[in-house]
Design an enzyme around this catalytic site. Structure first.
Site, PDB file in Angstrom:
ATOM      1  N   ASN A  90       0.855  -1.189   0.000  1.00  0.00           N
ATOM      2  CA  ASN A  90       0.000   0.000   0.000  1.00  0.00           C
ATOM      3  C   ASN A  90       0.895   1.245   0.000  1.00  0.00           C
ATOM      4  O   ASN A  90       1.696   1.436   0.920  1.00  0.00           O
ATOM      5  CB  ASN A  90      -0.900  -0.038   1.242  1.00  0.00           C
ATOM      6  CG  ASN A  90      -1.820   1.158   1.309  1.00  0.00           C
ATOM      7  OD1 ASN A  90      -1.382   2.288   1.087  1.00  0.00           O
ATOM      8  ND2 ASN A  90      -3.073   0.948   1.630  1.00  0.00           N
ATOM      9  N   ASP A 122      -0.092   4.533  -0.198  1.00  0.00           N
ATOM     10  CA  ASP A 122      -0.786   5.790   0.140  1.00  0.00           C
ATOM     11  C   ASP A 122       0.157   6.838   0.749  1.00  0.00           C
ATOM     12  O   ASP A 122       0.047   8.026   0.471  1.00  0.00           O
ATOM     13  CB  ASP A 122      -1.877   5.545   1.188  1.00  0.00           C
ATOM     14  CG  ASP A 122      -3.029   4.736   0.657  1.00  0.00           C
ATOM     15  OD1 ASP A 122      -3.112   4.530  -0.568  1.00  0.00           O
ATOM     16  OD2 ASP A 122      -3.848   4.274   1.485  1.00  0.00           O
ATOM     17  N   HIS A 123       1.050   6.355   1.636  1.00  0.00           N
ATOM     18  CA  HIS A 123       1.821   7.330   2.406  1.00  0.00           C
ATOM     19  C   HIS A 123       2.957   7.970   1.622  1.00  0.00           C
ATOM     20  O   HIS A 123       3.556   8.941   2.086  1.00  0.00           O
ATOM     21  CB  HIS A 123       2.265   6.733   3.740  1.00  0.00           C
ATOM     22  CG  HIS A 123       1.078   6.440   4.612  1.00  0.00           C
ATOM     23  ND1 HIS A 123       0.118   7.398   4.861  1.00  0.00           N
ATOM     24  CD2 HIS A 123       0.648   5.315   5.205  1.00  0.00           C
ATOM     25  CE1 HIS A 123      -0.837   6.863   5.606  1.00  0.00           C
ATOM     26  NE2 HIS A 123      -0.545   5.595   5.819  1.00  0.00           N
ATOM     27  N   HIS A 171      -5.573   3.616  -1.630  1.00  0.00           N
ATOM     28  CA  HIS A 171      -6.891   3.976  -1.108  1.00  0.00           C
ATOM     29  C   HIS A 171      -7.218   5.378  -1.617  1.00  0.00           C
ATOM     30  O   HIS A 171      -6.588   6.353  -1.207  1.00  0.00           O
ATOM     31  CB  HIS A 171      -6.837   3.944   0.421  1.00  0.00           C
ATOM     32  CG  HIS A 171      -8.163   4.205   1.083  1.00  0.00           C
ATOM     33  ND1 HIS A 171      -8.319   4.118   2.446  1.00  0.00           N
ATOM     34  CD2 HIS A 171      -9.381   4.537   0.581  1.00  0.00           C
ATOM     35  CE1 HIS A 171      -9.586   4.396   2.758  1.00  0.00           C
ATOM     36  NE2 HIS A 171     -10.242   4.670   1.645  1.00  0.00           N
ATOM     37  N   ARG A 225      -9.338   8.039  -1.115  1.00  0.00           N
ATOM     38  CA  ARG A 225     -10.323   8.485  -0.126  1.00  0.00           C
ATOM     39  C   ARG A 225     -11.207   9.571  -0.726  1.00  0.00           C
ATOM     40  O   ARG A 225     -10.776  10.326  -1.607  1.00  0.00           O
ATOM     41  CB  ARG A 225      -9.617   9.013   1.130  1.00  0.00           C
ATOM     42  CG  ARG A 225      -8.834   7.944   1.880  1.00  0.00           C
ATOM     43  CD  ARG A 225      -8.289   8.490   3.186  1.00  0.00           C
ATOM     44  NE  ARG A 225      -9.342   8.636   4.165  1.00  0.00           N
ATOM     45  CZ  ARG A 225      -9.530   7.809   5.205  1.00  0.00           C
ATOM     46  NH1 ARG A 225      -8.707   6.805   5.429  1.00  0.00           N
ATOM     47  NH2 ARG A 225     -10.530   7.997   6.031  1.00  0.00           N
ATOM     48  N   ARG A 261      -7.163  12.909   0.623  1.00  0.00           N
ATOM     49  CA  ARG A 261      -6.106  13.444   1.488  1.00  0.00           C
ATOM     50  C   ARG A 261      -4.712  12.970   1.082  1.00  0.00           C
ATOM     51  O   ARG A 261      -3.730  13.607   1.415  1.00  0.00           O
ATOM     52  CB  ARG A 261      -6.373  13.098   2.956  1.00  0.00           C
ATOM     53  CG  ARG A 261      -6.197  11.637   3.282  1.00  0.00           C
ATOM     54  CD  ARG A 261      -6.216  11.407   4.782  1.00  0.00           C
ATOM     55  NE  ARG A 261      -7.549  11.582   5.347  1.00  0.00           N
ATOM     56  CZ  ARG A 261      -7.941  10.984   6.470  1.00  0.00           C
ATOM     57  NH1 ARG A 261      -7.110  10.218   7.135  1.00  0.00           N
ATOM     58  NH2 ARG A 261      -9.155  11.150   6.931  1.00  0.00           N
ATOM     59  N   GLU A 308      -8.691   0.600  -3.109  1.00  0.00           N
ATOM     60  CA  GLU A 308      -9.579   0.649  -1.941  1.00  0.00           C
ATOM     61  C   GLU A 308     -10.469   1.884  -2.066  1.00  0.00           C
ATOM     62  O   GLU A 308      -9.964   2.996  -2.289  1.00  0.00           O
ATOM     63  CB  GLU A 308      -8.768   0.774  -0.649  1.00  0.00           C
ATOM     64  CG  GLU A 308      -7.882  -0.398  -0.348  1.00  0.00           C
ATOM     65  CD  GLU A 308      -7.059  -0.186   0.918  1.00  0.00           C
ATOM     66  OE1 GLU A 308      -6.337  -1.109   1.283  1.00  0.00           O
ATOM     67  OE2 GLU A 308      -7.145   0.909   1.523  1.00  0.00           O
ATOM     68  N   THR A 326      -8.026   3.882   8.530  1.00  0.00           N
ATOM     69  CA  THR A 326      -9.236   3.058   8.617  1.00  0.00           C
ATOM     70  C   THR A 326      -9.290   2.379   9.989  1.00  0.00           C
ATOM     71  O   THR A 326      -8.364   1.673  10.363  1.00  0.00           O
ATOM     72  CB  THR A 326      -9.219   1.988   7.503  1.00  0.00           C
ATOM     73  OG1 THR A 326      -8.794   2.622   6.299  1.00  0.00           O
ATOM     74  CG2 THR A 326     -10.577   1.376   7.311  1.00  0.00           C
ATOM     75  N   GLU A 349     -11.009  -9.167   3.291  1.00  0.00           N
ATOM     76  CA  GLU A 349      -9.728  -8.801   3.883  1.00  0.00           C
ATOM     77  C   GLU A 349      -9.959  -8.672   5.376  1.00  0.00           C
ATOM     78  O   GLU A 349     -10.728  -7.808   5.817  1.00  0.00           O
ATOM     79  CB  GLU A 349      -9.185  -7.486   3.303  1.00  0.00           C
ATOM     80  CG  GLU A 349      -7.847  -7.118   3.946  1.00  0.00           C
ATOM     81  CD  GLU A 349      -7.201  -5.877   3.339  1.00  0.00           C
ATOM     82  OE1 GLU A 349      -7.526  -5.529   2.178  1.00  0.00           O
ATOM     83  OE2 GLU A 349      -6.378  -5.267   4.032  1.00  0.00           O
ATOM     84  N   HIS A 398      -3.593  -4.375   7.772  1.00  0.00           N
ATOM     85  CA  HIS A 398      -3.701  -3.211   8.658  1.00  0.00           C
ATOM     86  C   HIS A 398      -2.822  -3.393   9.898  1.00  0.00           C
ATOM     87  O   HIS A 398      -2.995  -4.343  10.650  1.00  0.00           O
ATOM     88  CB  HIS A 398      -5.131  -2.899   9.098  1.00  0.00           C
ATOM     89  CG  HIS A 398      -5.318  -1.423   9.344  1.00  0.00           C
ATOM     90  ND1 HIS A 398      -4.906  -0.817  10.488  1.00  0.00           N
ATOM     91  CD2 HIS A 398      -5.792  -0.448   8.539  1.00  0.00           C
ATOM     92  CE1 HIS A 398      -5.149   0.480  10.398  1.00  0.00           C
ATOM     93  NE2 HIS A 398      -5.673   0.736   9.222  1.00  0.00           N
TER      94      HIS A 398
END
Ligand code: PXP
Length: 241
Positions: free
Chosen positions: A6, A8-9, A42, A44, A48, A69, A100, A151, A191
């Site tokens: 993932n 995202d960051h 993801h 969102r 963000r 996601e 999440t 998941e 997660h």
């Protein structure tokens, strides 16, 4: 066992300055070279971190597969249908949360909305997964709604307070994974997984896919993304063996 990374960051760092670096699409290429079996993002509703343009680029450049996601919202499902990623994972979303916080609630009208989203996505040939807590009733409903996969939320396991709690959480995940598999669902997990705690989850024979983000992106600051992914793959393979 597939390891999806993932990213995202990577976008979180870019959005901190609203600039054009670091670019998630470039990081995805290096994550794949490090052995990632797929790339998760993801999108969102508040945008963000990941932006629509990132998904556009990733759809053109990722060679393994994109797992997108999204919240169970008609407009987001419409966006996903436009991109046709290999997989979509439906997740709960709250504006005020940092990340999440829990699995999907599937009772009542939320179940109807989920069912509608799953059938639209599956009709387009997109594998559909539901991010849920490792709870037997929610797993049964997920199977009834026609999802391809669940998941399992590993957040409670990751936050377990001591060894006894950790053992309990692993047992809970194992039972949930076995029930899901018996009901014909593929089993994913994710997660809060880190280099230190991934072992017992990676060792669950019924689990086919892990989604890991924050820990790998954090390590990549020190060692680069390619090596960070390779080191996580090594931990997963060791646990599996
Ligand atoms: N799976 C889902 C459904 C998520 O929402 C997230 C976080 O965005 C992850 C996996 C990855 O979690 P982490 O960043 O803690 O590894």
């Amino acid at each position: 066992m597939r390891l999806f990374i993932n990213i995202d960051h990577v976008a979180t760092v870019r959005q901190a300055r609203r600039s054009d670096e670091p670019d998630p699409a470039r990081v995805a290429v290096l994550a794949e070279l490090g052995g990632a079996d797929g790339i998760t993002v993801h999108l969102r509703e508040d945008r963000r971190h990941i932006q629509d343009r990132d998904v556009d680029l990733l759809m053109q450049t990722v060679r393994t597969g994109v797992n997108l996601e999204i919240a169970t919202v008609e407009a987001m499902v419409d966006r996903a249908l436009g991109w046709r990623p290999a997989a979509v994972t439906l997740v709960p979303e709250k504006r005020e949360e940092i990340t999440t916080e829990g699995g999907l609630h599937l009772a009542g009208s939320a179940g109807d909305r989920t069912s509608e989203a799953v059938s639209r996505l599956r009709a387009a040939g997109i594998r559909t997964s539901l991010f849920i807590d490792p709870d037997p009733d929610t797993i049964r409903v997920s199977a009834e709604l026609g999802a391809d996969a669940v998941e399992l939320h590993t957040g409670e396991y990751a936050n377990s307070s001591d060894a006894a709690d950790r053992t309990l959480q692993v047992a809970r995940l194992r039972q949930a994974a076995e029930l899901a598999r018996d009901l014909g669902l593929s089993v994913h997990a994710g997660h809060g997984l880190t280099y230190e705690n991934v072992g017992p989850v990676a060792a669950l024979e019924t689990c086919e896919e892990l989604n890991i983000g924050h820990s790998v992106i954090s390590r990549s600051v020190f060692v680069g993304i390619e090596r960070a992914v390779r080191e996580m793959q090594e931990r997963v393979r060791r646990a599996r063996a």
